[in-house]
Design an enzyme around this catalytic site. Structure first.
Site, short mmCIF file in Angstrom:
data_model
loop_
_atom_site.label_atom_id
_atom_site.label_comp_id
_atom_site.label_asym_id
_atom_site.label_seq_id
_atom_site.Cartn_x
_atom_site.Cartn_y
_atom_site.Cartn_z
N TYR A 28 0.84 -1.20 0.00
CA TYR A 28 0.00 0.00 0.00
C TYR A 28 0.87 1.24 0.00
O TYR A 28 1.99 1.23 0.53
CB TYR A 28 -0.84 0.07 1.29
CG TYR A 28 -2.03 -0.83 1.32
CD1 TYR A 28 -3.23 -0.46 0.72
CD2 TYR A 28 -1.98 -2.05 1.99
CE1 TYR A 28 -4.35 -1.28 0.79
CE2 TYR A 28 -3.09 -2.88 2.05
CZ TYR A 28 -4.27 -2.49 1.45
OH TYR A 28 -5.36 -3.30 1.51
N TYR A 85 -0.41 -9.76 1.00
CA TYR A 85 0.63 -9.07 1.78
C TYR A 85 0.67 -9.62 3.21
O TYR A 85 -0.34 -10.12 3.73
CB TYR A 85 0.43 -7.55 1.78
CG TYR A 85 -0.88 -7.04 2.33
CD1 TYR A 85 -1.10 -6.91 3.70
CD2 TYR A 85 -1.89 -6.65 1.47
CE1 TYR A 85 -2.29 -6.42 4.19
CE2 TYR A 85 -3.10 -6.15 1.94
CZ TYR A 85 -3.28 -6.03 3.32
OH TYR A 85 -4.47 -5.55 3.79
N ARG A 138 -2.44 -11.91 4.18
CA ARG A 138 -3.81 -11.67 3.73
C ARG A 138 -3.99 -12.16 2.29
O ARG A 138 -3.13 -11.90 1.44
CB ARG A 138 -4.12 -10.15 3.70
CG ARG A 138 -4.11 -9.38 5.00
CD ARG A 138 -5.22 -9.71 5.99
NE ARG A 138 -6.44 -10.32 5.48
CZ ARG A 138 -7.46 -9.66 4.93
NH1 ARG A 138 -7.43 -8.36 4.82
NH2 ARG A 138 -8.54 -10.30 4.53
N HIS A 161 -7.03 -8.81 -2.00
CA HIS A 161 -8.38 -8.26 -1.82
C HIS A 161 -8.41 -6.79 -2.22
O HIS A 161 -7.38 -6.12 -2.26
CB HIS A 161 -8.84 -8.39 -0.36
CG HIS A 161 -7.93 -7.68 0.60
ND1 HIS A 161 -6.79 -8.26 1.10
CD2 HIS A 161 -7.94 -6.42 1.09
CE1 HIS A 161 -6.17 -7.41 1.88
NE2 HIS A 161 -6.83 -6.27 1.90
N HIS A 182 -10.57 -3.30 -1.08
CA HIS A 182 -11.52 -2.72 -0.12
C HIS A 182 -12.56 -1.90 -0.90
O HIS A 182 -12.21 -1.16 -1.82
CB HIS A 182 -10.79 -1.79 0.85
CG HIS A 182 -9.79 -2.49 1.71
ND1 HIS A 182 -10.08 -2.95 2.98
CD2 HIS A 182 -8.49 -2.82 1.50
CE1 HIS A 182 -9.01 -3.52 3.50
NE2 HIS A 182 -8.03 -3.46 2.62
FE FE2 Z 1 -6.13 -4.48 2.84
#
Ligand code: FE2
Length: 268
Positions: free
Chosen positions: A136, A175, A185, A188, A190
């Site tokens: 991110y 990640y 995770r 995905h 959001h």
């Molecule tokens: Fe996330």
């Protein structure tokens, strides 16, 4: 959950030694809760607020009833947007910089529907996501995967008269996060939706089919009913795939009713 709070909040997990918990121990906890759920024979549609394998869920959620504000009063001070405020190009996350982002280009489309299957028109749909390497753009995300200078990872769109939204983006990578040792995770995206008022914001995550990390992920598994959590998984759709350009996924969002998409508690 707001931007990558799943990874950010790991630092405030209830167990200061959570990183010493193994995946096998987390798997056992997930299996125990699943067995209890199957024995109970109930029908849950939403994530659990208290889900011990997801460590930070224990301290984060409200313990008292929410303060109910008058929606009309809130509207007087809440931000507003109109059709002209959301440009068509904002739904394409691959054209926000001078160069092309790295990764697998994808198109995601679907309908926003109410509990009776009616389209929800002019709905503001916002997305945010990691880049193809699972990183991110956020100062709290410091794991050693490359930042892509051509990818910010945020976009928004309005649904059309059929309730349809469309995004062009890059498939995000999985990640790591600090819930337990070697925790990852599943990939995905959001999603945030506003209803007809800004007091009706709903947030959830969309996943990709066949991800090997589903069974290991306490956030995905915190929706203990398998039918409910599968509603968060998009389907590959060859009709959405564009010739020599991008693969396509379809994912509908149902706001109310028994087939409601599992949603996270709204956070600011
Ligand atoms: Fe996330």
């Amino acid at each position: 959950m707001t931007e990558s709070q799943d990874s950010l909040q790991a630092s405030t997990a209830t167990d200061p030694d959570s990183a010493s918990t193994s995946q096998a121990e987390i798997d056992d906890e997930i299996a125990g809760i699943r067995d209890d759920y199957e024995r109970a024979g109930t029908d849950e549609t939403q994530p659990r607020l208290d889900y011990p394998p997801y460590r930070s869920s224990l301290l984060r959620h409200p313990t008292k009833d929410l303060h109910h504000a008058d929606p009309e009063t809130i509207e007087l001070v809440a931000p507003v947007f109109g059709h002209r405020d959301v440009a068509q190009l904002e739904s394409d996350l691959t054209i926000q910089h001078h160069g092309e982002p790295v990764g697998e280009r994808i198109v995601i489309t679907g309908k926003v529907l109410d509990g009776d299957g009616r389209p929800v028109r002019n709905q503001l749909v916002e997305i945010w996501q990691a880049n193809a390497a699972g990183r991110y753009i956020h100062k709290r995300d410091q794991h050693p995967a490359p930042i892509d200078p051509n990818f910010t990872g945020t976009g928004r769109a309005l649904t059309d008269d059929e309730g349809t939204y469309v995004f062009s983006t890059i498939k995000p990578g999985p990640y790591p996060w600090k819930n337990h040792h070697n925790a990852w995770r599943p990939a995905h995206i959001h999603f945030s939706l506003f209803g007809t008022e800004f007091t009706q914001r709903m947030i959830t995550q969309m996943y990709f089919p066949g991800d090997p990390l589903f069974a290991l992920d306490p956030i995905y598994q915190s929706i203990v009913d398998p039918k409910a959590r599968e509603r968060l998984v998009a389907t590959y759709d060859h009709d959405v795939t564009r010739h020599e350009w991008a693969t396509g996924y379809r994912w509908d969002i149902v706001l109310t009713g028994t087939h409601r998409t599992p949603l996270e508690e709204a956070h600011s």
